[in-house]
Design a protein around this motif. Structure first.
Motif, mmCIF file in Angstrom:
data_model
loop_
_atom_site.group_PDB
_atom_site.id
_atom_site.type_symbol
_atom_site.label_atom_id
_atom_site.label_comp_id
_atom_site.label_asym_id
_atom_site.label_seq_id
_atom_site.Cartn_x
_atom_site.Cartn_y
_atom_site.Cartn_z
ATOM 1 N N SER A 59 0.783 -1.135 -0.065
ATOM 2 C CA SER A 59 -0.128 0.062 -0.031
ATOM 3 C C SER A 59 0.913 1.393 -0.069
ATOM 4 O O SER A 59 0.508 2.287 -0.661
ATOM 5 N N ASP A 60 2.029 1.169 0.748
ATOM 6 C CA ASP A 60 2.953 2.363 0.670
ATOM 7 C C ASP A 60 3.314 2.682 -0.643
ATOM 8 O O ASP A 60 3.491 3.574 -1.060
ATOM 9 N N GLU A 61 3.763 1.435 -1.376
ATOM 10 C CA GLU A 61 4.378 1.532 -2.707
ATOM 11 C C GLU A 61 3.486 2.096 -3.593
ATOM 12 O O GLU A 61 3.728 2.998 -4.352
ATOM 13 N N VAL A 62 1.989 1.851 -3.595
ATOM 14 C CA VAL A 62 1.150 2.143 -4.472
ATOM 15 C C VAL A 62 0.970 3.664 -4.388
ATOM 16 O O VAL A 62 0.865 4.383 -5.102
ATOM 17 N N THR A 63 0.714 3.993 -2.984
ATOM 18 C CA THR A 63 0.726 5.407 -2.748
ATOM 19 C C THR A 63 1.724 6.261 -3.383
ATOM 20 O O THR A 63 1.441 7.539 -3.847
ATOM 21 N N LEU A 262 -8.566 -0.436 -3.807
ATOM 22 C CA LEU A 262 -7.954 0.928 -3.483
ATOM 23 C C LEU A 262 -8.977 2.015 -3.689
ATOM 24 O O LEU A 262 -9.795 1.845 -4.572
ATOM 25 N N ARG A 263 -9.545 2.796 -2.724
ATOM 26 C CA ARG A 263 -10.646 3.910 -2.452
ATOM 27 C C ARG A 263 -9.870 5.195 -2.146
ATOM 28 O O ARG A 263 -8.995 5.003 -1.110
ATOM 29 N N ILE A 264 -9.774 6.126 -3.173
ATOM 30 C CA ILE A 264 -9.153 7.362 -2.830
ATOM 31 C C ILE A 264 -10.260 8.241 -2.567
ATOM 32 O O ILE A 264 -10.850 8.451 -3.573
ATOM 33 N N VAL A 265 -10.079 9.207 -1.276
ATOM 34 C CA VAL A 265 -11.258 9.764 -0.963
ATOM 35 C C VAL A 265 -10.864 11.233 -0.636
ATOM 36 O O VAL A 265 -9.840 11.288 0.146
ATOM 37 N N ASP A 266 -11.409 12.428 -1.231
ATOM 38 C CA ASP A 266 -10.938 13.619 -0.705
ATOM 39 C C ASP A 266 -11.723 14.108 0.530
ATOM 40 O O ASP A 266 -13.019 14.010 0.475
ATOM 41 N N VAL A 267 -10.891 14.107 1.490
ATOM 42 C CA VAL A 267 -11.611 14.602 2.809
ATOM 43 C C VAL A 267 -11.213 16.178 3.270
ATOM 44 O O VAL A 267 -11.455 16.075 4.496
ATOM 45 N N THR A 268 -10.947 16.846 2.582
ATOM 46 C CA THR A 268 -10.559 18.314 2.833
ATOM 47 C C THR A 268 -11.461 19.024 3.570
ATOM 48 O O THR A 268 -10.863 19.519 4.731
ATOM 49 N N ASP A 269 -12.735 18.980 3.153
ATOM 50 C CA ASP A 269 -13.625 19.852 3.797
ATOM 51 C C ASP A 269 -14.640 19.335 4.574
ATOM 52 O O ASP A 269 -15.781 19.640 4.840
ATOM 53 N N GLY A 297 -2.453 20.838 -1.140
ATOM 54 C CA GLY A 297 -3.337 21.938 -0.477
ATOM 55 C C GLY A 297 -4.816 20.935 -0.271
ATOM 56 O O GLY A 297 -5.587 21.415 0.504
ATOM 57 N N ARG A 298 -4.772 19.696 -0.552
ATOM 58 C CA ARG A 298 -5.833 18.740 -0.310
ATOM 59 C C ARG A 298 -5.403 17.642 0.248
ATOM 60 O O ARG A 298 -4.287 17.468 0.772
ATOM 61 N N THR A 299 -6.464 17.106 1.300
ATOM 62 C CA THR A 299 -6.321 15.752 2.196
ATOM 63 C C THR A 299 -6.816 14.724 1.592
ATOM 64 O O THR A 299 -7.908 14.792 1.449
ATOM 65 N N TRP A 300 -6.114 13.763 1.100
ATOM 66 C CA TRP A 300 -6.725 12.354 0.566
ATOM 67 C C TRP A 300 -6.542 11.223 1.414
ATOM 68 O O TRP A 300 -5.510 11.320 2.154
ATOM 69 N N ARG A 301 -7.676 10.616 1.448
ATOM 70 C CA ARG A 301 -7.649 9.182 2.354
ATOM 71 C C ARG A 301 -7.613 8.178 1.353
ATOM 72 O O ARG A 301 -8.228 7.945 0.346
ATOM 73 N N PHE A 302 -6.296 7.394 1.599
ATOM 74 C CA PHE A 302 -6.239 6.070 0.792
ATOM 75 C C PHE A 302 -6.678 4.983 1.658
ATOM 76 O O PHE A 302 -6.204 4.748 2.831
ATOM 77 N N ASP A 303 -7.736 4.172 1.302
ATOM 78 C CA ASP A 303 -8.317 3.163 1.855
ATOM 79 C C ASP A 303 -7.914 1.835 1.259
ATOM 80 O O ASP A 303 -8.261 1.793 -0.050
#
Length: 723
Positions: A59-63, A262-269, A297-303
Motif C-alpha cells: 500500500s505504501d508503494e502504490v501510494t 483501493l479507494r481514494i477519497v478527498d476529505v479536505t472539507d 493543499g488537499r487531504t486525500w484518504r487512501f483506503d
C-alpha cells in the motif's frame, strides 16, 4: 407441547459420556485435539503477520506511485512558469510549440492539456479583450457572463483539440471549487489541486476530474506577502486531468496482481468526495489499511483492502490441510471405538422414534381431515368414497354415513360419456364442477384430486378436496356487470367532453371573427371622428375619443391573447432536447438590446437541458424572464437568476416589486392582475400561458414572493429522456 410430543426415552447424558474402557480413548482424543489446535494456531498467526506486513509495504508503494505522478504534473506546469519568466506573455504560437516539445499527449495520456488562465481584475477586462482582438486572436468572450471583481478566463490551452478550443474564455475563477484552488495558489505561491470538478471539455458526461494550478507573477517580482502576490499576479499555469484514468493507468495492474482494492477519497472539507475506486471488490478482505496524505493543499484518504484470506495468505492452505489431517486422525481413533458401543443404543432409539413419528403422523392426518374447512374425501381404487370429513358432508347436504360407498362421480352433474377422474401422467389434477343439493340449490366447487401412497392403507387410493366457489363466481359476475356499466358511463362522459370542446372551438371562432368587426367599426369611426371633427371637439372631448380608441385597441390585444392561450392546448408537441440555459441567455440578451440603459445582473446556471417542444418552452421562458425584467425596472442594479434546485425544480428569481403571498392563486388565472396598468403594463395572460405550457409537458408550477422583496417562480419539466 402435549404428551405425545414429549420424548419418552431416557436422558441422553449417560449415553454421551464415555464409560469404562472408553474413558482413556476420550482423554487421548481431547489431548490430541488440543495439541493440533495449538500448533495450527501458532503457525497461522505467523503467516497472518507476514502477509499483513507485505500488504502494508504494497500500500505504501502504490501510494508513492500516485503521489510521484502528481509531482511530474507539477514539474510540467513549472516548465510553463519558466516560459513566462523568459517572455512577458508568450504568444499562442509560442505556447503551442512549448506544449508540443513537452509531448504532453504522449507522455501524460490522462492530462487533457496544458493551459494558462489570466488574472484579470474587473477594470482590466475591456483592455484585455481589446488587446486580444488587436493581436488577431479573435473575440475573447468571457463566460459565464456577469460582473465580478476579478476574472480568471482560459487564454491558452494546448494541444489544440476542439474541446480545448471550446473552453477558451471560460472564467474558472467564477466556479467555487476552481476559485478555492486558484485563490490558495495565488496567496501561497505554491501549486494547488482542486476538489473533484466537472471539466468544460467533458460536457454533460459525469467524470471525476482535477486541475493543478501554479501561480505566475510578473517577471522579476518575488512577492513575499499575500497582498504583494495579488498585486503582482499575472495568472495561473494549469493542467486538467481525469483522476480515475490517471490512477487506474498507474496502479490497476498492481492491484490486479494482488487482488486488492483501493479507494481514494478527498476529505479536505470534512465531507467525502470519491476520486478513485478500483481493484477487486468480491469477498471479505483479510486486511484493511487507511491513512491520509496532504496533496497540494488537499487531504486525500487512501483506503486499501486486501484480497480475502484464502488469496492474501496462501500459506494457510497448507496449514488447513495439516489441521484437517490431525483432526481426522484423532477423531478416527476415537470414533471407531465409540461407534461400536453406540450402535446398539442407536438402533433401539431409531426404532422407537419411527414408531412414535408414525403415530403422530396418523393423528395429524385425522385431525386435518376432521377440522378442515375444505371438504375432503378418501377414495378407494374403484373411485368409491371410503371416508369424508364433516365439511364435505355439509357441502352436499348429507350425513357422512350416507356418502360412504357411493361412486364419487355420481355426486356431480356430468354429460353423457364424461368422466371426472383422469390420468394425466402426474396423478394430481384440478377441475371446476357443479352439483345439485337435495334441497334444490346448485353449487359450484373447485375440485383437486391427488393420489395417496399405499402406506396409509390398502383401501385408500386417492384424496379428494372440494372448495365451494359459488359466492366468488356470483361476485365476479356482479363485478363484470358493474364494469360494463362504468364503461358505458365513461363513453357518455367522453362524448360530452368532445361536445364541450367543439363548443369551445366555436366560441374561439366567434371571438376571432364576430367580435373583431365591432372593434374595427369603433376604431375606424373614432379615427374618422378624430381626423374630421378634431377642430370641433374641445380638449376633454379629444381625450375621451383617445381613451375610446385605446380601449378598443386593448380589447383587440386581449382577444389575441385569449386566442393564443386557447391554441396552446390544441397544438401537437414536437419533442426534442432543449437547452434552457442557452434559451434564457438569448431572451435576456434580446431584452438588453431593446433597453440598453437598463443595468441587469443575470445569473444563469449552465448546461440545463430538458425534453419538450422548443417553441413552447421558449414562449414559457420569454414570459417568465420578461415578467422579471418588467417588475425589476425600479431596481438598480436589477438581478435575475435562473437555475435548478436540489429538489429538481427549475426557478426564475428576481429582486423586483414582488407580490403578496396570499394572492398567489390569482397569478396563473387569465386576466388576473395584482398591479395596476399605470404601474406595470400587461394583459394578465402571460403567467396563465406559462402554466398551460408547463402542464402540457406534464410538470407543475408554483410561485413565492413578498412585496418589495422580489418573486421566485418554480416549475418542473421532464429530463432529456423522460418524454
Amino acid at each position: 407441547m402435549d404428551r405425545a410430543d414429549k420424548p419418552s426415552s431416557p436422558s441422553l447424558w449417560p449415553r454421551l459420556v464415555p464409560r469404562g474402557g472408553h474413558l482413556l480413548a476420550f482423554a487421548v482424543l481431547l489431548a490430541s485435539l488440543l495439541l493440533v489446535w495449538m500448533a495450527w494456531s501458532s503457525a497461522r498467526t505467523r503467516e497472518m503477520r507476514a502477509a499483513e506486513q507485505q500488504f502494508a509495504s504494497f500500500s505504501d508503494e502504490v501510494t508513492e506511485v500516485v503521489l510521484q505522478r502528481l509531482v511530474q504534473y507539477e514539474l510540467l506546469t513549472r516548465g510553463g512558469v519558466s516560459l513566462f519568466a523568459s517572455v512577458a506573455r508568450p504568444t499562442p504560437r509560442q505556447w503551442q510549440s512549448y506544449v508540443e516539445a513537452m509531448g504532453v499527449p504522449e507522455r501524460y495520456p490522462s492530462v487533457l492539456g496544458l493551459g494558462f488562465a489570466g488574472y484579470v481584475p474587473n477594470a482590466r477586462l475591456p483592455a484585455l479583450q481589446l488587446e486580444w482582438r488587436d493581436s488577431g486572436y479573435g473575440l475573447l468572450s468571457v463566460r459565464p457572463r456577469g460582473v465580478r471583481p476579478a476574472y480568471g478566463p482560459v487564454l491558452y490551452l494546448e494541444p489544440r483539440r476542439p474541446e480545448n478550443v471550446a473552453s477558451i474564455g471560460y472564467d474558472m475563477y467564477s466556479e467555487p471549487r476552481r476559485h478555492a484552488a486558484m485563490e490558495s495558489a495565488l496567496l501561497t505561491g505554491r501549486a494547488r489541486l482542486t476538489a473533484p470538478v466537472q471539466l468544460v471539455q467533458d460536457g454533460p458526461i459525469p467524470r471525476t476530474s482535477l486541475l493543478l494550478y501554479l501561480p505566475i507573477y510578473r517577471a522579476g517580482d518575488q512577492p513575499r506577502t499575500p497582498e504583494a502576490r495579488r498585486e503582482s499576479m499575472q495568472g495561473w499555469i494549469y493542467a486538467p486531468f481525469h483522476a480515475a484514468e490517471m490512477i487506474d493507468m498507474l496502479i490497476a495492474p498492481r492491484l490486479a496482481s494482488r487482488h486488492a482494492r483501493l479507494r481514494i477519497v478527498d476529505v479536505t472539507d470534512g465531507g467525502e468526495q470519491l476520486l478513485y475506486d478500483g481493484g477487486e471488490h468480491d469477498g471479505t478482505p483479510a486486511f484493511k489499511r487507511s491513512f491520509t496524505r496532504a496533496v497540494y493543499g488537499r487531504t486525500w484518504r487512501f483506503d486499501f483492502a486486501s484480497a480475502p484470506v484464502d488469496q492474501a495468505v496462501p500459506g494457510l492452505h497448507a496449514l488447513t490441510g495439516i489441521l484437517g489431517l490431525g483432526l481426522v486422525a484423532a477423531l478416527l481413533l476415537y470414533g471407531v471405538a465409540f461407534a461400536l458401543a453406540r450402535t446398539g443404543d442407536r438402533a433401539r432409539a431409531i426404532a422407537g422414534r419411527l414408531t412414535e413419528e408414525y403415530r403422530r403422523s396418523e393423528l395429524r392426518f385425522r385431525a386435518a381431515m376432521q377440522y378442515s374447512a375444505i371438504g375432503k374425501a378418501l377414495l378407494d381404487s374403484r373411485e368409491c368414497i371410503v371416508d369424508v370429513n364433516p365439511a364435505f358432508a355439509a357441502m352436499f347436504g348429507r350425513s357422512p354415513d350416507a356418502l360412504i360407498g357411493l361412486p364419487f362421480e355420481s355426486l356431480f352433474e356430468l354429460r353423457e360419456g364424461e368422466s371426472l377422474l383422469r390420468d394425466d401422467g402426474e396423478g394430481v389434477w384440478r377441475a371446476m364442477r357443479r352439483f345439485q343439493r337435495p334441497d334444490g340449490g346448485v353449487r359450484h366447487v373447485h375440485l383437486t384430486y391427488s393420489p395417496v401412497p399405499g402406506t396409509v392403507g390398502q383401501d385408500v387410493a386417492g384424496l379428494l378436496q372440494l372448495e365451494d366457489v359459488t359466492e366468488r363466481l356470483l361476485a365476479e359476475a356482479r363485478v363484470h356487470a358493474l364494469n360494463r356499466t362504468l364503461e358505458a358511463r365513461v363513453a357518455l362522459r367522453t362524448r360530452e367532453l368532445m361536445r364541450a370542446n367543439q363548443e369551445l372551438e366555436s366560441f374561439a371562432y366567434s371571438v376571432s371573427h364576430d367580435l373583431r368587426a365591432p372593434l374595427r367599426a369603433i376604431d375606424g369611426f373614432s379615427r374618422i371622428l378624430a381626423e374630421r371633427y378634431a377642430d370641433r371637439l374641445d380638449e376633454a372631448g379629444q381625450g375621451y375619443l383617445t381613451r375610446v380608441r385605446r380601449a378598443a385597441a386593448r380589447m383587440g390585444e386581449l382577444i389575441d391573447a385569449m386566442l393564443q392561450l386557447s391554441r396552446l392546448s390544441r397544438s401537437a408537441l414536437k419533442v426534442e432536447t432543449v437547452d434552457l440555459s442557452r434559451t434564457v441567455a438569448e431572451v435576456i440578451e434580446d431584452l438588453q438590446v431593446a433597453e440598453p440603459v437598463r443595468r441587469v445582473e443575470a445569473v444563469i446556471e449552465p448546461g440545463l437541458e430538458v425534453a419538450g417542444d422548443a417553441t413552447l418552452l421558449r414562449n414559457l421562458l420569454q414570459n417568465l424572464i420578461a415578467n422579471a425584467w418588467k417588475f425589476t425596472r425600479d431596481r438598480d442594479p436589477a438581478r435575475i437568476e435562473f437555475g435548478l434546485t436540489a429538489a429538481g425544480e427549475y426557478f426564475v428569481r428576481d429582486n423586483g416589486a414582488g407580490f403578496p403571498q396570499e394572492y398567489v392563486d390569482k397569478l396563473f388565472r387569465p386576466f388576473q392582475r395584482l398591479h395596476t396598468e399605470e404601474h406595470f403594463a400587461g394583459h394578465g395572460i402571460g403567467l396563465a400561458t406559462v402554466r398551460r405550457i408547463v402542464e402540457r409537458h406534464g410538470g407543475t408550477i408554483r410561485a413565492e414572493g413578498a412585496v418589495g422583496e422580489g418573486a421566485t417562480f418554480y416549475f418542473t419539466l421532464p429530463g432529456p429522456t423522460e418524454l
